[in-house]
Write an enzyme that holds these catalytic residues in place. Structure first.
Site, PDB file in Angstrom:
ATOM      1  N   GLY A   1       0.825  -1.200   0.000  1.00 54.76           N
ATOM      2  CA  GLY A   1       0.000   0.000   0.000  1.00 54.76           C
ATOM      3  C   GLY A   1       0.860   1.251   0.000  1.00 54.76           C
ATOM      4  O   GLY A   1       1.772   1.396  -0.809  1.00 54.76           O
ATOM      5  N   ASP A   2       0.554   2.157   0.929  1.00 55.29           N
ATOM      6  CA  ASP A   2       1.367   3.374   1.026  1.00 55.29           C
ATOM      7  C   ASP A   2       2.287   3.295   2.233  1.00 55.29           C
ATOM      8  O   ASP A   2       2.627   4.298   2.838  1.00 55.29           O
ATOM      9  CB  ASP A   2       0.459   4.607   1.106  1.00 55.29           C
ATOM     10  CG  ASP A   2      -0.480   4.551   2.296  1.00 55.29           C
ATOM     11  OD1 ASP A   2      -0.618   3.450   2.888  1.00 55.29           O
ATOM     12  OD2 ASP A   2      -1.065   5.581   2.654  1.00 55.29           O
TER      13      ASP A   2
END
Lengths: 464, 389
Positions: free
Chosen positions: A373-374
């Site tokens: 993800g981030d």
């Protein structure tokens, strides 16, 4: 272990090009081939002679080796007992061969491919040396025509250039030159050695590289197909083609056009040598790429969670002292908004840009990774004091906060960072603590860092 | 020398300041009143004299085969130190050879040293080699010896030391009556026995970090790693201070315990780095590191280092198959630098405890030799053991 065999082959090239006589070249070949594969026994067989062998004493019976051919995969030697055997021809036109035998386990495909490469180089070296000896003989006899002498000298020079060129290509392959450049180097080098004829590498029904020179694509592909289906060198009209392998599987072919000035045997040798060179480069690249891909995030090219955790574990094992290493856990603020408003492509571009800044903000010895993800993480190692970790964390935050120009728009994001320090913790636990600290930073002041403290633990919701 | 019915192994040590006195004392202890077939002598550089060698030989009766070499320190179950250690063997078939320095190339020297094997006809044979780590690539010597010994006869041994002074080494030799002191020689002793000889090796180093490619090198000098000046890469990756490049002693101390490992089918081939050139930004290895090779930094794991000697010795004893009478141990001198004095003492006591009460004599060597299945021949930063049954 990937790549060890091509590297051994480079060492082999370097050694054998220095040999000055047939006996020295054969001796080097058997020693290096045996050492590279941890084999006990090796021999070079030329006709009924065994110019060099190791492993069975100084004067073993030559028939022990001359009785073995390429179909042999096991043999029993006096005193040693049964051994795994691999036999590789030195040359297309003679039954001369390199024999290697090992007690403990059969030879793997990668080893056989390497030994085939060694055998081919040995064959070329021996031929060159024989030419040299023949040329010396000629000088003594003095009655042969000057033209014949010149032809031999030229053949010898070409042979030397061939070995030098192969060595150069091999070195480039090991220096991680991009594969496309290596393949171009192979086709242009082969072309250069054959008076500028066209040389092409066909992979999976498409021309992957072609030297300067005129030839028709369809004709090339047809010749390649014939070589692929026959499994050996074929003549197809004016073209000659030899199969190229990736990890032992036929994957394409090297194709050359007819050469007036160069004799057939010579042309076939050059073709065979470069086809093997292409096979090795492709196999090496394939293995390295597979290893790299399995351990890196394809979007950012950063190490993935698996590789990161492995490195953290190794570091904790190697430097168990408290505070000898640190771990940063990063989470991007506002990333979801970018994804939602500008689309996934822009989101991906932002992640790539963040990864680039992260890479630039850490030290050479640190490892930045994308966990998913981030979320990113950085292993800080070595760490002499906590001030270093704080400094790097702040540098990352500052760098990531600078504006990004993506899809024609200026985008801002921030990173919240958690910091945890090594000492009596597993890799998983260290990541978890940095994650807790990041969560606290995100909750209290986005775009800052916080260091882990034991009371941060219960604050995290159970579901996370 | 024919084999008698009973085989035995004795070891003696003396730290007496006078080399000849130390030699005679150590030999007397090793013999314990018995008549030896072979003496294997290890003496510190300070004690590596002709008088010492003659005193050892005379103490054993003056007509005995003898090989030996200078060291960077010796050890026995009584401890380690700088003096003389004599290992005496009886009851084995033995033959010896000496090849003086520069008389032939190292490959030929290996062939000649190992040709003592021609004199031995026994069910189990071994060739003990004492090389010289200071003169060229000893792998060539081992290659030569392997052409004689082949797959059936293991090659074991070590390279003479010089108390890490980089000055020169000496060998002691006698094929019966005359005693020779030979600088930088290669010696071989072939032994035969009705029971197997046991051999073992261990090192305790492991690779660390990402691999690098040797992009330019020649004759043991590494000019570039990954296309950058080798010295810069080396100091950056090992965390060494830039000033080290200008201080040869400090660099030697720093670099010898931070070797490079070459990619091999089974693990790594270790290359000790010992010198840097601040002008050309090159680093120097004890053996050739070929251009195009892939290398890793190798890191010492203290426990692994400490346990390498007991691991090698236990493996050697296991190979004998019955009770071992004694061992010869070749322990790389750089390992002592990596371990420090306390670690070296700990390693010595672990070795003693692991194989108690078996006697042994060993020395800190400049390269270790073991050629058998899965082992190429010449090694560095390694412990090699040979057990006699």
């Amino acid at each position: 272990m990937s790549g060890w065999s091509t590297l051994q082959l480079t060492e082999f090239f370097s050694a054998i090009t220095r040999a000055g006589t047939i006996v020295t070249a054969a001796r080097l070949a058997v020693q290096r081939a045996a050492e590279a594969t941890d084999a006990e026994v090796a021999a070079v067989v030329c006709g009924d002679d065994v110019p060099a062998s190791v492993g069975l004493g100084r004067t073993p019976s030559e028939s022990l080796f001359t009785s073995l051919d390429t179909a042999t995969d096991t043999a029993s030697f006096p005193g040693v007992g049964p051994m795994h055997v691999t036999v590789h021809t030195l040359d297309r036109d003679t039954p001369d061969r390199l024999i290697v035998a090992r007690a403990d386990e059969p030879f793997a495909a990668e080893e056989r491919q390497m030994l085939q490469g060694m055998a081919r180089v040995t064959g070329l070296a021996l031929r060159g040396l024989r030419t040299l000896e023949a040329e010396r003989q000629l000088r003594l006899e003095r009655e042969r025509e000057a033209g014949a002498r010149l032809e031999l000298v030229q053949a010898l020079e070409r042979r030397e250039r061939l070995l030098e060129t192969l060595l150069r290509v091999q070195r480039s392959a090991n220096q991680r030159t991009p594969l496309a450049e290596i393949l171009d180097m192979i086709t242009s080098a082969a072309s250069g050695l054959l008076d500028g004829v066209a040389v092409a590498l066909v992979l999976r029904d498409a021309v992957a590289s072609v030297s300067s020179g005129v030839c028709d694509g369809d004709t090339l592909i047809e010749a390649a197909r014939q070589a692929i289906s026959s499994g050996g060198q074929v003549e197809c009209g004016l073209l000659t083609a030899a199969p190229v392998h990736i990890e032992g599987e036929v994957a394409g072919a090297l194709v050359i056009t007819a050469v007036a000035a160069v004799r057939d045997a010579e042309r076939r040798d050059v073709l065979a040598a470069f086809a093997e060179q292409a096979s090795l480069a492709l196999t090496g690249a394939h293995t390295l790429a597979a290893v790299h891909e399995a351990r890196h995030d394809p979007l950012t090219r950063l190490p993935n969670r698996t590789l990161f955790l492995q490195r953290v574990e190794e570091t904790l094992d190697a430097s168990p002292a408290a505070g000898a290493a640190g771990l940063l856990y990063l989470d991007l603020d506002l990333f979801k908004q970018v994804n939602d408003t500008l689309g996934h492509a822009a989101g991906d571009e932002l992640l790539r840009a963040v990864a680039g800044r992260l890479r630039a903000a850490v030290r050479d010895t640190d490892m930045a990774a994308r966990l998913g993800g981030d979320e990113f993480a950085v292993l800080l190692e070595p760490l002499h004091h906590r001030g270093q970790a704080r400094e790097i964390a702040q540098r990352i935050i500052d760098s990531i906060a600078l504006p990004y120009d993506i899809a024609g728009r200026t985008i801002h994001t921030r990173a919240s960072v958690g910091v945890a320090y090594s000492g009596g913790r597993s890799a998983e636990r260290l990541v978890e603590e940095a994650d807790f600290a990041m969560y606290r930073a995100k909750k209290t002041a986005k775009g800052t860092f916080r260091e882990f403290e034991p009371d941060m633990r219960p604050e995290l919701p159970q579901a996370v | 020398m024919g084999a008698s019915a009973e085989r035995w192994f004795g070891v003696g040590r003396s730290l007496a300041a006078d080399p000849a006195k130390a030699g005679a004392e150590a030999c007397r202890e090793a013999l314990g009143g018995r008549r030896a077939g072979l003496l294997v002598v290890f003496a510190s550089l300070t004690h590596a004299t002709r008088e010492m060698a003659e005193a050892v030989h005379a103490e054993a009766g003056g007509d005995v085969l003898m090989i030996g070499c200078s060291t960077s320190g010796e050890f026995t179950p009584d401890g380690r130190g700088a003096g003389v250690v004599v290992n005496a063997l009886g009851g084995y078939d033995v033959s010896v050879r000496a090849v003086p320095h520069d008389s032939v190339d190292l490959y030929e020297a290996g062939i000649r040293a190992a040709s003592c094997l021609d004199d031995i006809d026994a069910e189990n044979r071994v060739v003990l080699l004492l090389g010289d780590g200071r003169s060229g690539d000893q792998q060539e010597m081992v290659r030569g010896a392997y052409t004689v010994a082949g797959a059936l006869v293991p090659l074991v041994g070590g390279c003479a030391g010089d108390n890490v002074t980089q000055t020169g080494t000496f060998h002691f030799f006698s094929d019966g009556t005359e005693v020779q002191l030979l600088p930088n020689a290669v010696l071989g002793a072939a032994l035969g026995s009705p029971v197997p000889f046991g051999i073992g090796a261990a090192h305790g180093w492991r690779r660390v970090g990402e691999p690098m490619v040797v992009s330019r090198s020649e004759n043991g000098i590494i000019h570039e790693l990954d296309g950058e000046p080798a010295l810069d890469v080396y100091l950056r990756r090992t965390g060494g201070a830039p000033e080290l490049a200008n201080d040869p002693d400090a660099f030697l101390q720093f670099a010898t315990v931070r070797p490079l490992g070459l990619a091999r089918r089974t693990g790594e081939d270790i290359r000790v780095i010992f010198q840097a050139d601040p002008e050309t930004r090159s680093i120097f290895g004890l053996a050739d590191t070929p251009e195009g090779a892939m290398v890793w930094f190798m890191e010492a794991d203290t426990d692994g280092l400490v346990d390498a000697a007991p691991t090698a010795a236990s493996a050697a004893i296991e190979g004998v198959g019955s009770e071992a009478l004694g061992l010869l141990v070749f322990d790389c001198c750089v390992r002592s630098i990596a371990l420090g004095a306390d670690g070296t003492d700990l390693a010595a006591s672990r070795l003693r405890d692991a194989i108690k009460p078996t006697p042994y004599g060993g020395f800190y060597s400049n390269g270790e030799i073991i050629r058998k299945t899965q082992a190429k021949g010449m090694h560095h930063l390694t412990v090699v053991a040979l057990a006699f049954g």
